[in-house]
Design a protein around this motif. Structure first.
Motif, PDB file in Angstrom:
ATOM      1  N   ALA A  18      -6.565   2.844  -2.523  1.00  0.00           N
ATOM      2  CA  ALA A  18      -6.105   4.179  -2.939  1.00  0.00           C
ATOM      3  C   ALA A  18      -5.096   3.429  -2.003  1.00  0.00           C
ATOM      4  O   ALA A  18      -3.591   4.019  -1.301  1.00  0.00           O
ATOM      5  CB  ALA A  18      -6.271   5.145  -3.692  1.00  0.00           C
ATOM      6  N   ALA A  19      -5.494   3.408   0.081  1.00  0.00           N
ATOM      7  CA  ALA A  19      -5.118   3.720   1.015  1.00  0.00           C
ATOM      8  C   ALA A  19      -5.392   2.477   1.066  1.00  0.00           C
ATOM      9  O   ALA A  19      -4.498   2.208   2.690  1.00  0.00           O
ATOM     10  CB  ALA A  19      -6.566   4.213   1.474  1.00  0.00           C
ATOM     11  N   ALA A  23      -3.687  -2.331  -2.509  1.00  0.00           N
ATOM     12  CA  ALA A  23      -4.141  -1.315  -3.892  1.00  0.00           C
ATOM     13  C   ALA A  23      -3.193  -1.597  -5.088  1.00  0.00           C
ATOM     14  O   ALA A  23      -5.025  -1.184  -5.836  1.00  0.00           O
ATOM     15  CB  ALA A  23      -3.694   0.286  -2.724  1.00  0.00           C
ATOM     16  N   GLU A  24      -2.001  -1.935  -5.035  1.00  0.00           N
ATOM     17  CA  GLU A  24      -1.766  -2.299  -6.210  1.00  0.00           C
ATOM     18  C   GLU A  24      -2.945  -3.693  -6.663  1.00  0.00           C
ATOM     19  O   GLU A  24      -2.457  -3.634  -8.411  1.00  0.00           O
ATOM     20  CB  GLU A  24      -0.203  -2.634  -6.285  1.00  0.00           C
ATOM     21  N   VAL A  27      -6.856  -1.994  -6.947  1.00  0.00           N
ATOM     22  CA  VAL A  27      -7.207  -0.072  -8.342  1.00  0.00           C
ATOM     23  C   VAL A  27      -7.193  -0.539  -9.737  1.00  0.00           C
ATOM     24  O   VAL A  27      -8.009  -0.109 -10.470  1.00  0.00           O
ATOM     25  CB  VAL A  27      -5.578   0.491  -7.783  1.00  0.00           C
ATOM     26  N   ALA A  48      -6.137   9.152  -6.114  1.00  0.00           N
ATOM     27  CA  ALA A  48      -4.477   9.690  -6.573  1.00  0.00           C
ATOM     28  C   ALA A  48      -3.937  10.244  -5.305  1.00  0.00           C
ATOM     29  O   ALA A  48      -2.579  10.279  -4.937  1.00  0.00           O
ATOM     30  CB  ALA A  48      -4.054  10.530  -8.033  1.00  0.00           C
ATOM     31  N   ALA A  51      -3.928   8.229  -2.116  1.00  0.00           N
ATOM     32  CA  ALA A  51      -2.162   7.371  -2.463  1.00  0.00           C
ATOM     33  C   ALA A  51      -1.043   8.634  -2.155  1.00  0.00           C
ATOM     34  O   ALA A  51      -0.012   7.978  -1.659  1.00  0.00           O
ATOM     35  CB  ALA A  51      -2.317   7.061  -3.800  1.00  0.00           C
ATOM     36  N   ARG A  56       2.420   6.371  -1.977  1.00  0.00           N
ATOM     37  CA  ARG A  56       2.370   5.063  -2.597  1.00  0.00           C
ATOM     38  C   ARG A  56       2.335   5.644  -3.838  1.00  0.00           C
ATOM     39  O   ARG A  56       1.089   6.051  -4.794  1.00  0.00           O
ATOM     40  CB  ARG A  56       1.147   4.643  -2.127  1.00  0.00           C
ATOM     41  N   VAL A  59       0.750   3.247  -6.647  1.00  0.00           N
ATOM     42  CA  VAL A  59      -0.656   2.706  -7.058  1.00  0.00           C
ATOM     43  C   VAL A  59      -1.196   4.372  -7.680  1.00  0.00           C
ATOM     44  O   VAL A  59      -1.912   4.566  -8.695  1.00  0.00           O
ATOM     45  CB  VAL A  59      -1.308   3.143  -5.654  1.00  0.00           C
ATOM     46  N   GLY A  60       0.117   5.748  -7.483  1.00  0.00           N
ATOM     47  CA  GLY A  60      -1.393   6.932  -8.245  1.00  0.00           C
ATOM     48  C   GLY A  60      -0.196   6.448  -9.632  1.00  0.00           C
ATOM     49  O   GLY A  60      -1.351   7.300 -10.538  1.00  0.00           O
TER      50      GLY A  60
END
Length: 66
Positions: A18-19, A23-24, A27, A48, A51, A56, A59-60
């Motif tokens: 997530a960090a 990430a996209e 995840v 979440a 992110a 982000r 990502v969340g």
């Protein structure tokens, strides 16, 4: 190794992903493999929330998707 394996403080691959800059891409792979987006670290952070703290929202949204 289980997808939700954690360090002593509760950090999982999903928390780290997530960090991450990528990430996209990672995840969704972890979620498909069964990673639990509700897992909480010792400090109270979820993937979440990590992110979100990094701005982000994309990502969340992946982490909140059904």
């Amino acid at each position: 190794m289980p997808v939700d394996a954690a360090t002593p403080d509760g950090t999982t691959a999903l928390h780290v992903a997530a960090a991450a800059h990528y990430a996209e891409r990672i995840v969704p792979v972890l979620l498909e493999a069964g990673a639990d987006p509700a897992r909480v670290r010792a400090d109270g952070a979820t993937a979440a929330s990590i992110a979100a703290s990094l701005g982000r929202g994309d990502v969340g949204a992946l982490l909140r998707a059904p």
